[in-house]
Design an enzyme around this catalytic site. Structure first.
Site, short mmCIF file in Angstrom:
data_model
loop_
_atom_site.label_atom_id
_atom_site.label_comp_id
_atom_site.label_asym_id
_atom_site.label_seq_id
_atom_site.Cartn_x
_atom_site.Cartn_y
_atom_site.Cartn_z
N ASN A 9 39.84 38.53 35.69
CA ASN A 9 39.92 38.30 37.13
C ASN A 9 38.92 37.19 37.47
O ASN A 9 37.72 37.44 37.54
CB ASN A 9 39.57 39.61 37.87
CG ASN A 9 39.56 39.42 39.39
OD1 ASN A 9 39.93 38.35 39.89
ND2 ASN A 9 39.12 40.43 40.11
N TRP A 10 39.44 35.98 37.62
CA TRP A 10 38.55 34.84 37.88
C TRP A 10 38.01 34.83 39.31
O TRP A 10 37.15 34.02 39.63
CB TRP A 10 39.30 33.52 37.63
CG TRP A 10 39.59 33.23 36.19
CD1 TRP A 10 39.28 33.99 35.09
CD2 TRP A 10 40.26 32.05 35.68
NE1 TRP A 10 39.71 33.37 33.95
CE2 TRP A 10 40.31 32.19 34.27
CE3 TRP A 10 40.81 30.92 36.27
CZ2 TRP A 10 40.90 31.21 33.46
CZ3 TRP A 10 41.40 29.96 35.46
CH2 TRP A 10 41.43 30.11 34.07
N LYS A 11 38.58 35.68 40.16
CA LYS A 11 38.20 35.69 41.58
C LYS A 11 38.33 34.26 42.15
O LYS A 11 39.24 33.55 41.76
CB LYS A 11 36.81 36.29 41.75
CG LYS A 11 36.73 37.65 41.04
CD LYS A 11 35.57 38.49 41.44
CE LYS A 11 35.64 39.82 40.68
NZ LYS A 11 34.61 40.76 41.06
N HIS A 94 42.24 45.51 45.05
CA HIS A 94 40.87 45.25 44.62
C HIS A 94 39.90 45.55 45.75
O HIS A 94 40.20 45.29 46.92
CB HIS A 94 40.74 43.78 44.18
CG HIS A 94 39.48 43.54 43.41
ND1 HIS A 94 38.26 43.40 44.04
CD2 HIS A 94 39.24 43.45 42.08
CE1 HIS A 94 37.32 43.24 43.12
NE2 HIS A 94 37.90 43.26 41.92
N GLU A 164 37.93 50.87 38.95
CA GLU A 164 36.80 49.95 39.18
C GLU A 164 35.85 50.57 40.20
O GLU A 164 36.01 50.36 41.41
CB GLU A 164 37.32 48.61 39.72
CG GLU A 164 38.15 47.82 38.74
CD GLU A 164 38.00 46.31 38.95
OE1 GLU A 164 37.83 45.61 37.96
OE2 GLU A 164 38.03 45.85 40.11
N SER A 212 31.67 44.96 35.56
CA SER A 212 30.70 44.16 34.80
C SER A 212 30.88 44.26 33.29
O SER A 212 29.91 44.20 32.55
CB SER A 212 29.27 44.60 35.11
OG SER A 212 29.01 44.54 36.46
N GLY A 233 35.65 40.56 35.21
CA GLY A 233 35.42 39.55 36.25
C GLY A 233 34.48 38.47 35.75
O GLY A 233 34.89 37.54 35.05
P1 PGA Z 1 33.03 42.17 37.29
O1 PGA Z 1 34.38 42.16 38.12
O2 PGA Z 1 33.41 42.26 35.83
O3 PGA Z 1 32.39 40.85 37.63
O4 PGA Z 1 32.24 43.35 37.75
C1 PGA Z 1 35.46 43.01 37.82
C2 PGA Z 1 36.40 42.98 39.00
O5 PGA Z 1 35.92 42.91 40.15
O6 PGA Z 1 37.63 43.03 38.82
#
Ligand code: PGA
Length: 254
Positions: A9-11, A94, A164, A212, A233
């Site tokens: 998930n590159w956001k 999400h 999550e 994370s 992410g």
């Molecule tokens: P993160 O994000 O690995 O940076 O915690 C995961 C996500 O929000 O899908």
């Protein structure tokens, strides 16, 4: 035993389509020999078209989609449009979208529309915090039941469920790590909620973990957490770190 899947998930990253291509190609190059793992990258939707031509073994996903096919919905993008741009998966529910107003009711409509147009929803659920009375199990149950309302038994295996917990995401201030045990309990619970709702004989969706995850903890989540994959992410923005997560998955004994 289902195939494992690792999803990025590159956001809202990176800042340019050129960098998005570089990142995609970096991951593709380092994982040419991956055989056992499904790999999906979810960039911002504006980059999908540019990345589509590189998408063969590595599949593409979007980070949201709307619940109508087309029409007067300013700013929205429909599953049909995303499919045409090469997306085969879509992240829905999400916590970062929930914070901006997506309710379970909206997410449910998005899930059904995505399924109708051939996108596989990656449905995210997870509590904001944990309480001593274990109320977080109920939060997850309510979210699952509401978001999957009206989804048919036959569609269930096309979905993925990503657990999550918000308190473990890298974007949460004062975050802390979930333990594989926390995850194992929740994965069992999610499977139970789904089999109670859809029947024990229904083919189950793959269950993923996100919070994370990186090269240092991916193995214990996959092995001891009892999940079928990971939603990554921050670490997915570094091709070397993300590729190590994939390598870990490739090296697992079935
Ligand atoms: P993160 O994000 O690995 O940076 O915690 C995961 C996500 O929000 O899908």
């Amino acid at each position: 035993m289902s195939r494992k899947i690792i999803i990025a998930n590159w956001k809202m990253n990176p800042l340019s389509s050129k960098d998005a291509e570089k990142l995609f190609r970096g991951v593709a190059k380092q994982n040419q020999n991956a055989r056992k793992t499904d790999i999906v990258l979810c960039p911002p939707a504006v980059y999908l078209e540019r990345l589509k031509k590189f998408s063969r073994k590595i599949l593409l996903g979007a980070q949201d989609s709307f619940f109508e096919e087309k029409g007067a919905f300013t700013g929205q993008i429909s599953p049909a449009m995303l499919y045409e741009l090469g997306a085969r998966y879509v992240i829905l529910g999400h916590s970062e979208k929930r914070r901006l107003g997506d309710t379970n009711e909206i997410i449910n409509k998005k899930v059904r529309e995505a399924l109708a147009f051939g996108l596989k929803p990656i449905l995210c659920v997870g509590e904001k915090e944990r309480d001593e009375n274990h109320g977080y199990f109920n939060t997850v149950k309510n979210d699952l039941e509401a978001c999957l309302n009206g989804v048919s038994k036959n569609s269930l295996s096309k979905l993925l469920i990503a657990y999550e917990p918000v308190w473990a995401l890298s974007s949460t201030p004062d975050r802390h790590d979930a333990s594989p045990k926390d995850l194992e309990e929740m994965a069992i619970y999610i499977r139970k909620v789904l089999s109670d709702k859809f029947g024990a004989k229904t083919e189950m969706p793959r269950i993923l973990y996100g919070g994370s995850v990186n090269k240092n903890d991916a193995e214990e989540f996959l092995v001891k957490g009892g999940v079928d994959g990971l939603l990554v992410g921050k670490a997915s923005l570094d091709p070397a770190n993300f590729s190590q997560v994939i390598n870990i998955c490739e090296a697992l004994k079935n």
